[in-house]
Design an enzyme around this catalytic site. Structure first.
Site, PDB file in Angstrom:
ATOM      1  N   GLU A   1       9.651   8.042 -16.995  1.00 47.25           N
ATOM      2  CA  GLU A   1       8.333   8.637 -17.244  1.00 47.25           C
ATOM      3  C   GLU A   1       7.824   8.285 -18.634  1.00 47.25           C
ATOM      4  OE1 GLU A   1       7.789  12.836 -15.292  1.00 47.25           O
ATOM      5  OE2 GLU A   1       9.850  12.666 -15.993  1.00 47.25           O
TER       6      GLU A   1
ATOM      7  N   HIS B   1       0.824  -1.216   0.000  1.00 47.14           N
ATOM      8  CA  HIS B   1       0.000   0.000   0.000  1.00 47.14           C
ATOM      9  C   HIS B   1       0.859   1.267   0.000  1.00 47.14           C
ATOM     10  CE1 HIS B   1      -3.332  -2.714   1.290  1.00 47.14           C
ATOM     11  NE2 HIS B   1      -2.369  -3.266   2.007  1.00 47.14           N
TER      12      HIS B   1
END
Ligand code: ARG
Length: 468
Positions: free
Chosen positions: A301, A167
């Site tokens: 990216e 998480h």
């Protein structure tokens, strides 16, 4: 120019022009042409034609001199294309007809015999299969290099500990090497997936002709042998209609790019000031045109961003095939651009990621600092109590209370005194401090596939062996 040109086509001079009374409209030629992208298949198309011509000669369907002329003509054409001396013509639609027409113009009537017992429908299926066979192997090699880059990096940081996350919250300490080998596993499965797909790509379609096979006495096994195919396709209709081998390939490409994208996401996070886990080499970053201080992780990216087009290519092909009745439909010409684009995008991404990993450094001080907070050894305390015969659920609750106390006091578990710890459960001894240390935690995880130094060393060795 020889007389054969006159015999080909009708008014339009097209290879299929015999039944046509009018010239094709220029707009139609432009709309239907695929030569501007399928020219990429010229070597595969020529390889297929060579094997086909040899088979025709062996079967007595053409004379051996004609076969010689065809082979010589094809070699000339191949060289012209290699050297950029060949003129591709839009009015000839695609790579198949550009080459065939050039052959006829070079050698005359022998060239007109090449298309005996063949259709562009089985021809294009062959070309794509040959192309994907080659690209699958190339991509497999690129993935292997990428796996090697992970192994090299893992060896460099074999004993460095970092927080492991679930998480995106600090969960349990792990070895950096363990984290890196997780990716090496993913890309290993991708390499396997490509090999699995090759079993279905590597089937010889030629001889299916337009859709129904041919009445001429061909030898498909011979062609398969010439081209190194271990199998010949079973059903001529399926053969010219099938693109599921390509869908599979694009789906593997998508999985590869998604794996790269997850990795990229981590690299972008790790390179941020907030994490500062890694330094990317200057040569692998770019700057901002306005903010002088910036060093941006553009490569990860872009790789992450390119997963959009790779997934899109898979969607294109799936959608393209969805409503097609048997057998070949011109829609199928639209298969090539998504295939080529995914091949280019994925292979470039894998290659540059491999380079980037070789130019990446972990910030070991930062990593160490990050393993200190976050109660990451809480599970270790619970496991310690389990070993003292406390049922795990009770142990979980006990440690929960200890963590709550720590939060209140501003103390990590390992910072508490023995008496402090003992107020939560009986049976806690001096040896708890080793258990609660980050190193102790990591090294206790000796279960198969776990993060202990010993298991990770074995995993590294196994992976290295596989890659050799
Ligand atoms: N350029 C076509 C393609 O890529 C080749 C097959 C054309 N066949 C036909 N019957 N028009 O699919």
């Amino acid at each position: 120019m020889d007389d054969s040109k006159q015999k080909l086509g009708g008014v339009s001079q097209k290879l299929w022009g015999g039944r046509f009374a009018e010239k094709t409209a220029a707009s139609v030629e432009a709309f239907t042409a695929s030569i501007h992208y399928d020219a990429r298949l010229y070597r595969h198309d020529i390889a297929g034609s060579r094997a086909h011509a040899k088979m025709l000669a062996k079967q007595g369907l053409i004379r051996s001199e004609e076969c010689e002329q065809i082979l010589a003509g094809l070699s000339e054409i191949e060289q012209e294309i290699d050297e950029g001396r060949f003129t591709f013509r839009t009015e000839l639609e695609d790579i198949h007809m550009n080459i065939e027409k050039a052959l006829v113009e070079k050698i005359g009537s022998a060239g007109e015999r090449l298309h005996t017992a063949r259709s562009r429908n089985d021809q294009v299926a062959l070309d794509i299969r040959l192309y994907l066979r080659e690209e699958s192997e190339r991509l497999r090699d690129l993935l292997k290099n990428l796996q090697r880059a992970f192994v090299d990096l893992a060896k460099q940081y074999q004993t460095t500990i970092m927080p492991g996350y679930t998480h995106l919250q600090r969960a349990q300490p792990v070895l950096v090497a363990h984290h890196l080998l997780a990716y090496a596993e993913m890309f290993g499965r991708d390499r396997q997936r490509l090999a699995d797909g090759l079993v279905r790509i590597n089937v010889m379609p030629l001889g299916s002709a337009a859709l129904a096979g041919t009445g001429l006495p061909i030898d498909r096994e011979f062609v398969a042998q010439e081209l190194g195919f271990p199998a010949v396709s079973n059903n001529s209709m399926d053969t010219v209609a099938d693109r599921d081998f390509a869908i599979e390939f694009l789906s593997t490409c998508t999985i590869i790019q998604i794996h790269l994208s997850r990795l990229s996401e981590e690299l972008v996070l790790w390179a941020s000031e907030e994490f500062s886990f890694i330094n990317l080499a200057d040569s692998f970053c770019t700057g901002s045109s306005i903010m002088p201080q910036k060093k941006n992780p553009d490569i990860p990216e872009l790789i992450r961003g390119k997963s959009g087009r790779v997934t899109g290519n898979l969607m294109s092909l799936i959608t393209l095939v969805k409503g097609l009745p048997m057998t070949y439909n011109r829609d199928l010409q639209e298969d090539k651009e998504p295939i080529f684009d995914s091949v280019d995008t994925v292979s470039q991404s894998v290659a540059i990621m491999t380079e980037l990993l070789a130019n990446l450094q972990f910030n070991t001080d930062k990593l160490k600092q990050a393993t200190i907070g976050g109660y990451m050894t809480a599970t270790d305390l619970a496991d310690y109590l389990v070993k003292k015969d406390v049922p795990f659920r009770q142990a979980h609750a006990i440690v929960g209370r200890a963590v709550a106390y720590g939060l209140e006091q501003g103390k990590e578990l390992v910072e508490m005194s023995l008496t402090e710890l003992q107020q939560f459960a009986e049976g806690i001894d001096e040896d708890i401090f080793e258990v609660l240390s980050v190193e102790g935690s990591v090294n206790s995880r000796t279960s198969q596939g776990g993060t202990s130094g010993q298991t990770v060393a074995a995993a590294l060795e196994k992976m290295e062996k596989e890659l050799n």
